[in-house]
Design an enzyme around this catalytic site. Structure first.
Site, PDB file in Angstrom:
ATOM      1  CG  HIS A   1      -8.028   3.609   0.848  1.00  0.00           C
ATOM      2  ND1 HIS A   1      -7.618   3.216  -0.391  1.00  0.00           N
ATOM      3  CD2 HIS A   1      -6.959   4.225   1.422  1.00  0.00           C
ATOM      4  CE1 HIS A   1      -6.347   3.571  -0.569  1.00  0.00           C
ATOM      5  NE2 HIS A   1      -5.922   4.185   0.513  1.00  0.00           N
TER       6      HIS A   1
ATOM      7  N   GLY B   1      -9.972   7.754  -1.170  1.00  0.00           N
ATOM      8  CA  GLY B   1     -10.705   8.996  -1.004  1.00  0.00           C
ATOM      9  C   GLY B   1     -11.500   9.095   0.285  1.00  0.00           C
TER      10      GLY B   1
ATOM     11  CG  HIS C   1      -2.006   1.043   1.196  1.00  0.00           C
ATOM     12  ND1 HIS C   1      -3.326   0.783   1.494  1.00  0.00           N
ATOM     13  CD2 HIS C   1      -1.951   2.367   0.915  1.00  0.00           C
ATOM     14  CE1 HIS C   1      -4.031   1.903   1.400  1.00  0.00           C
ATOM     15  NE2 HIS C   1      -3.212   2.899   1.065  1.00  0.00           N
TER      16      HIS C   1
ATOM     17  CD  GLU D   1      -7.445   6.163   6.012  1.00  0.00           C
ATOM     18  OE1 GLU D   1      -8.157   6.032   4.992  1.00  0.00           O
ATOM     19  OE2 GLU D   1      -6.334   6.734   5.983  1.00  0.00           O
TER      20      GLU D   1
ATOM     21  CG  ASP E   1      -1.720   5.734   3.053  1.00  0.00           C
ATOM     22  OD1 ASP E   1      -2.096   5.256   1.960  1.00  0.00           O
ATOM     23  OD2 ASP E   1      -2.454   6.427   3.777  1.00  0.00           O
ATOM     24  CG  ASP E   2      -0.122   8.832   0.921  1.00  0.00           C
ATOM     25  OD1 ASP E   2      -0.168   8.659  -0.300  1.00  0.00           O
ATOM     26  OD2 ASP E   2      -1.090   8.646   1.675  1.00  0.00           O
TER      27      ASP E   2
END
Ligand code: HPA
Ligand code: ZN
Length: 345
Positions: A200, A173, A13, A203, A281-282
């Site tokens: 997703h 999103g 991810h 969360e 994730d990011d």
């Protein structure tokens, strides 16, 4: 102290758009003469990265992606950024990477077609993966907060890119305000076309969203899903279907899902017998890498060596791979563990 960067790792991810080098973004802003409210490098950093003093909310987290959409201004830029993302993963000793990208985001700055951006990303990602010896799968993301009609178009294209290394479809999103139901027919078709499904859920929204993702979208994996522990029905469903969770601790902390990293439910998820993987994730938005998340899991959440290795094995088990490729990858990891002086579990 364990050296987590030396460990061979697998990641399921990671968003392309959340993994871009700050240095490159800065250069692009200058070369393209982007007008940004960023008089200094520090202001610039705050536009694209979550900083310690900012509100840790989903809204603030998502705002970074909106700024980043301004940067995708030429095929060369998109290809360069993509190649760097794969190179950075390789530098952190990620040997298996599933990288997801959001075609709609990449089209916006210059009105590129969805086909064009998918062509550029798939080509440069695979070229970089070959160069760096990373085994790569690509996942195409669509956003809940964007129109399902657009998602349908993207999903259809994603299926046509299966021969070019696209292995899955992801729903991302704003989960707190947009239900998954309108996307169910799109995900059914994608599944029938041979794409794997990850969603997703659980969360920024409740555990019921995890159940919805499994039942309505047939998600094989859940992005985050950490709130699953709040609902016995969602727990039972996840166990019964063998759903794997893509857990991203720092992202959860920075978007306000958990008040502190010490209170992150990752250890409870493992103890409850859920299939758990560890992810970033990011990484550039969060200012981390996967080794950082392993260190957190170990030093802050108290997960021992076996638990850490188990999460990597689960990632290999839950990877969107054919059985032949999975067996080869498992073997490669066992060998790499041995070479690193680690006893495989
Ligand atoms: N949640 C939902 N959408 C996202 C995320 C996330 O954590 N990261 C990037 N897009
Ligand atoms: Zn994500």
């Amino acid at each position: 102290m364990m050296d987590f960067s030396a460990l061979p790792k697998a990641e399921l991810h990671r968003h392309l758009e959340g993994s871009l080098r700050l240095r490159s973004l800065f250069e692009i802003a200058r070369a393209e003469q982007l007008t940004l409210p960023a008089p200094t490098a520090e202001h610039f950093r705050a536009l694209v990265q979550v900083r310690q003093h900012e509100p840790f909310t989903a809204e603030n987290f998502l705002s970074k992606f909106r700024v980043l959409r301004l940067f995708y201004r030429s095929p060369e830029i998109i290809q360069r950024l993509t190649a760097e993302v794969v190179a950075d993963a390789a530098a952190d000793n990620i040997r298996y990477l599933e990288l997801r990208f959001t075609p709609v985001a990449l089209t916006r700055a210059r009105g590129f077609s969805l086909y064009e951006v998918m062509d550029w990303v798939t080509t440069s990602a695979h070229e970089a993966a070959r160069q760096h010896g990373v085994v790569l799968g690509l996942i195409v993301s669509v956003n809940r907060h964007e129109p399902p009609g657009l998602a349908a178009e993207v999903a259809e294209l994603a299926a046509s890119f299966r021969t070019r290394g696209v292995v899955g479809l992801d729903l991302a999103g704003d989960e707190s305000r947009y239900p998954a139901a309108p996307f169910a027919p799109i995900f059914r078709e994608a599944r029938q076309a041979g794409l794997h499904i990850t969603v997703h859920a659980g969360e920024w929204g409740p555990a019921a969203n995890v159940a919805e993702a499994i039942e309505s979208l047939h998600a094989e994996r859940i992005g985050h899903g950490i709130r699953v522990l709040e609902d016995p029905h969602a727990m039972a469903l996840a166990r019964e279907r063998g759903v794997a969770f893509e857990v991203c601790p720092t992202s959860n902390y920075q978007s306000g899902v958990v008040p502190t990293l010490r209170e992150h439910p990752l250890p409870k998820m493992l103890a409850a017998g859920l299939r758990v993987t560890l992810n970033t994730d990011d990484p550039s938005i969060s200012g981390i890498d996967l080794s950082h998340e392993f260190r957190l899991a170990h030093e802050v959440m108290g997960i021992g060596r076996n638990g850490l290795r188990q999460m990597t094995l689960t990632a290999l088990d839950a990877a969107f791979l054919s059985s032949g490729h999975r067996a080869a990858l498992r073997q490669a990891f066992h060998k790499a563990w041995q070479d690193a002086g680690e006893t495989p579990p």
